[in-house]
Design a protein around this motif. Structure first.
Motif, PDB file in Angstrom:
ATOM      1  N   ASN A   9      20.962  30.130  71.606  1.00 10.09           N
ATOM      2  CA  ASN A   9      21.224  29.967  70.178  1.00 10.09           C
ATOM      3  C   ASN A   9      21.140  31.295  69.434  1.00 10.09           C
ATOM      4  OD1 ASN A   9      21.443  27.212  70.691  1.00 10.09           O
ATOM      5  ND2 ASN A   9      19.328  26.810  70.154  1.00 10.09           N
ATOM      6  N   GLY A  42      24.858  28.120  65.866  1.00 11.60           N
ATOM      7  CA  GLY A  42      23.607  28.580  66.475  1.00 11.60           C
ATOM      8  C   GLY A  42      22.399  28.165  65.661  1.00 11.60           C
ATOM      9  N   ARG A  45      21.816  24.386  66.034  1.00  6.83           N
ATOM     10  CA  ARG A  45      21.212  24.067  67.332  1.00  6.83           C
ATOM     11  C   ARG A  45      19.731  24.428  67.353  1.00  6.83           C
ATOM     12  NH1 ARG A  45      26.225  26.148  70.910  1.00  6.83           N
ATOM     13  NH2 ARG A  45      27.462  24.245  70.791  1.00  6.83           N
ATOM     14  N   GLN A  46      19.382  25.529  66.694  1.00  8.02           N
ATOM     15  CA  GLN A  46      17.973  25.911  66.606  1.00  8.02           C
ATOM     16  C   GLN A  46      17.185  24.817  65.882  1.00  8.02           C
ATOM     17  OE1 GLN A  46      17.097  28.076  68.686  1.00  8.02           O
ATOM     18  NE2 GLN A  46      16.655  29.988  67.624  1.00  8.02           N
TER      19      GLN A  46
END
Length: 58
Positions: A9, A42, A45-46
């Motif tokens: 990520n 990213g 997703r984190q």
């Protein structure tokens, strides 16, 4: 959160920043948009991984 997922990520966000910067230098709107998309993906997703971790701790 697995270390590998976190690293992926972070890399995706960094690549997105680089793409956006190159797009701005070359005045390529498509590349700017792709870079911004990668950064947002990213980050999302984190956040998903953080939520999973929070649920696992309970």
């Amino acid at each position: 959160m697995s270390f590998v997922d976190k690293a992926k990520n972070t890399v995706q966000q960094a690549v997105g920043k680089a793409e956006e910067a190159v797009g701005k230098r070359t005045d390529d709107q498509e590349q700017i948009a792709q870079g911004q998309k990668d950064q947002h993906m990213g980050a999302a997703r984190q956040e998903t991984e953080k939520t999973k971790d929070a649920l696992d701790e309970k």
